[in-house]
Design a protein around this motif. Structure first.
Motif, PDB file in Angstrom:
ATOM      1  N   MET A 128      -6.941  -6.502  60.672  1.00 21.50           N
ATOM      2  CA  MET A 128      -5.823  -5.611  60.348  1.00 21.50           C
ATOM      3  C   MET A 128      -4.491  -6.222  60.787  1.00 21.50           C
ATOM      4  SD  MET A 128      -6.987  -3.138  58.642  1.00 21.50           S
ATOM      5  CE  MET A 128      -5.562  -2.094  58.616  1.00 21.50           C
ATOM      6  N   ILE A 129      -4.485  -6.860  61.932  1.00 22.19           N
ATOM      7  CA  ILE A 129      -3.251  -7.492  62.410  1.00 22.19           C
ATOM      8  C   ILE A 129      -2.851  -8.636  61.487  1.00 22.19           C
ATOM      9  CG2 ILE A 129      -2.294  -8.926  64.260  1.00 22.19           C
ATOM     10  CD1 ILE A 129      -3.812  -7.086  66.226  1.00 22.19           C
ATOM     11  N   LEU A 130      -3.802  -9.480  61.114  1.00 19.10           N
ATOM     12  CA  LEU A 130      -3.482 -10.588  60.208  1.00 19.10           C
ATOM     13  C   LEU A 130      -3.047 -10.078  58.837  1.00 19.10           C
ATOM     14  CD1 LEU A 130      -6.302 -13.128  61.110  1.00 19.10           C
ATOM     15  CD2 LEU A 130      -3.868 -13.240  61.718  1.00 19.10           C
ATOM     16  N   LEU A 131      -3.716  -9.050  58.335  1.00 16.46           N
ATOM     17  CA  LEU A 131      -3.334  -8.473  57.048  1.00 16.46           C
ATOM     18  C   LEU A 131      -1.929  -7.891  57.095  1.00 16.46           C
ATOM     19  CD1 LEU A 131      -4.084  -7.612  54.155  1.00 16.46           C
ATOM     20  CD2 LEU A 131      -4.949  -5.477  55.178  1.00 16.46           C
ATOM     21  N   SER A 132      -1.620  -7.167  58.167  1.00 13.61           N
ATOM     22  CA  SER A 132      -0.286  -6.565  58.260  1.00 13.61           C
ATOM     23  C   SER A 132       0.797  -7.636  58.394  1.00 13.61           C
ATOM     24  CB  SER A 132      -0.220  -5.569  59.420  1.00 13.61           C
ATOM     25  OG  SER A 132      -0.328  -6.232  60.658  1.00 13.61           O
TER      26      SER A 132
ATOM     27  N   LEU B  43       0.611 -10.648  57.051  1.00 11.14           N
ATOM     28  CA  LEU B  43       0.738 -11.205  55.710  1.00 11.14           C
ATOM     29  C   LEU B  43       1.553 -10.271  54.809  1.00 11.14           C
ATOM     30  CD1 LEU B  43      -0.110 -13.350  53.581  1.00 11.14           C
ATOM     31  CD2 LEU B  43      -2.067 -11.865  53.114  1.00 11.14           C
ATOM     32  N   LEU B  44       1.278  -8.979  54.877  1.00 12.47           N
ATOM     33  CA  LEU B  44       2.023  -8.018  54.071  1.00 12.47           C
ATOM     34  C   LEU B  44       3.491  -7.943  54.499  1.00 12.47           C
ATOM     35  CD1 LEU B  44      -0.649  -5.220  53.756  1.00 12.47           C
ATOM     36  CD2 LEU B  44       0.234  -6.673  51.920  1.00 12.47           C
ATOM     37  N   TYR B  45       3.746  -8.142  55.777  1.00 11.86           N
ATOM     38  CA  TYR B  45       5.130  -8.214  56.258  1.00 11.86           C
ATOM     39  C   TYR B  45       5.868  -9.375  55.592  1.00 11.86           C
ATOM     40  CZ  TYR B  45       8.656 -10.221  59.365  1.00 11.86           C
ATOM     41  OH  TYR B  45       9.786 -10.806  59.858  1.00 11.86           O
ATOM     42  N   LEU B  46       5.213 -10.526  55.539  1.00 10.76           N
ATOM     43  CA  LEU B  46       5.851 -11.703  54.950  1.00 10.76           C
ATOM     44  C   LEU B  46       6.037 -11.568  53.443  1.00 10.76           C
ATOM     45  CD1 LEU B  46       3.978 -14.524  56.879  1.00 10.76           C
ATOM     46  CD2 LEU B  46       6.352 -13.810  57.184  1.00 10.76           C
ATOM     47  N   VAL B  47       5.091 -10.942  52.773  1.00  8.63           N
ATOM     48  CA  VAL B  47       5.112 -10.878  51.319  1.00  8.63           C
ATOM     49  C   VAL B  47       5.863  -9.656  50.793  1.00  8.63           C
ATOM     50  CG1 VAL B  47       3.619 -10.642  49.281  1.00  8.63           C
ATOM     51  CG2 VAL B  47       2.965 -12.177  51.135  1.00  8.63           C
ATOM     52  N   HIS B  48       5.768  -8.538  51.511  1.00 10.34           N
ATOM     53  CA  HIS B  48       6.230  -7.289  50.918  1.00 10.34           C
ATOM     54  C   HIS B  48       7.395  -6.643  51.671  1.00 10.34           C
ATOM     55  CE1 HIS B  48       5.992  -3.028  49.708  1.00 10.34           C
ATOM     56  NE2 HIS B  48       5.649  -3.531  48.537  1.00 10.34           N
TER      57      HIS B  48
ATOM     58  N   LEU C  69       4.825  -2.094  61.533  1.00 15.41           N
ATOM     59  CA  LEU C  69       4.432  -0.844  62.185  1.00 15.41           C
ATOM     60  C   LEU C  69       2.910  -0.751  62.293  1.00 15.41           C
ATOM     61  CD1 LEU C  69       6.957   1.615  60.523  1.00 15.41           C
ATOM     62  CD2 LEU C  69       7.007   0.718  62.859  1.00 15.41           C
ATOM     63  N   LEU C  70       2.198  -1.245  61.304  1.00 17.96           N
ATOM     64  CA  LEU C  70       0.732  -1.266  61.387  1.00 17.96           C
ATOM     65  C   LEU C  70       0.274  -2.192  62.496  1.00 17.96           C
ATOM     66  CD1 LEU C  70      -2.041  -0.451  60.333  1.00 17.96           C
ATOM     67  CD2 LEU C  70      -1.846  -2.290  58.627  1.00 17.96           C
ATOM     68  N   THR C  71       0.926  -3.336  62.629  1.00 16.34           N
ATOM     69  CA  THR C  71       0.607  -4.260  63.712  1.00 16.34           C
ATOM     70  C   THR C  71       0.799  -3.583  65.060  1.00 16.34           C
ATOM     71  OG1 THR C  71       1.379  -6.085  62.338  1.00 16.34           O
ATOM     72  CG2 THR C  71       1.110  -6.532  64.678  1.00 16.34           C
ATOM     73  N   ALA C  72       1.915  -2.888  65.219  1.00 22.19           N
ATOM     74  CA  ALA C  72       2.191  -2.175  66.476  1.00 22.19           C
ATOM     75  C   ALA C  72       1.175  -1.068  66.712  1.00 22.19           C
ATOM     76  CB  ALA C  72       3.609  -1.603  66.441  1.00 22.19           C
ATOM     77  N   PHE C  73       0.779  -0.357  65.673  1.00 18.27           N
ATOM     78  CA  PHE C  73      -0.210   0.712  65.804  1.00 18.27           C
ATOM     79  C   PHE C  73      -1.557   0.169  66.269  1.00 18.27           C
ATOM     80  CE2 PHE C  73      -3.679   3.189  63.953  1.00 18.27           C
ATOM     81  CZ  PHE C  73      -3.480   4.397  64.608  1.00 18.27           C
ATOM     82  N   VAL C  74      -2.006  -0.921  65.653  1.00 16.37           N
ATOM     83  CA  VAL C  74      -3.294  -1.508  66.034  1.00 16.37           C
ATOM     84  C   VAL C  74      -3.245  -2.013  67.470  1.00 16.37           C
ATOM     85  CG1 VAL C  74      -4.925  -3.377  65.540  1.00 16.37           C
ATOM     86  CG2 VAL C  74      -3.923  -2.079  63.668  1.00 16.37           C
ATOM     87  N   GLY C  75      -2.167  -2.695  67.827  1.00 15.17           N
ATOM     88  CA  GLY C  75      -2.028  -3.175  69.206  1.00 15.17           C
ATOM     89  C   GLY C  75      -1.975  -2.041  70.205  1.00 15.17           C
ATOM     90  N   GLY C  76      -1.235  -0.987  69.880  1.00 18.45           N
ATOM     91  CA  GLY C  76      -1.177   0.180  70.769  1.00 18.45           C
ATOM     92  C   GLY C  76      -2.515   0.867  70.906  1.00 18.45           C
TER      93      GLY C  76
END
Length: 70
Positions: free
Chosen positions: A14-18, A20-25, A31-38
């Motif tokens: 999920m972190i890697l996907l988010s 990648l989506l940050y870079l592309v989209h 925020l998803l990265t922060a949610f998963v880490g939290g």
């Protein structure tokens, strides 16, 4: 595989996907990265992990992921 390995693989994916989506989209995917880490951080202190509960419900067994005494 056991619950701990699936949770770590899912969180890492999920972190890697988010990222990648940050870079592309959009930068809002961070925020998803922060949610998963939290969620990982709170699970360490509380022992509550929603994914682990769901996996346990479906019959997956827990294991000793970092046990080096094998």
């Amino acid at each position: 595989m056991n619950i701990e390995r699936v949770v770590m693989a899912f969180a890492g994916g999920m972190i890697l996907l988010s990222l990648l989506l940050y870079l592309v989209h959009s930068p809002y995917w961070l925020l998803l990265t922060a949610f998963v880490g939290g969620n990982l951080l709170q699970a360490v202190f509380t022992g509550f992990c929603p994914l682990a509960i769901v996996l346990g419900f479906f019959g997956m067994k827990t294991g000793m992921v970092f046990d080096r005494k094998k």
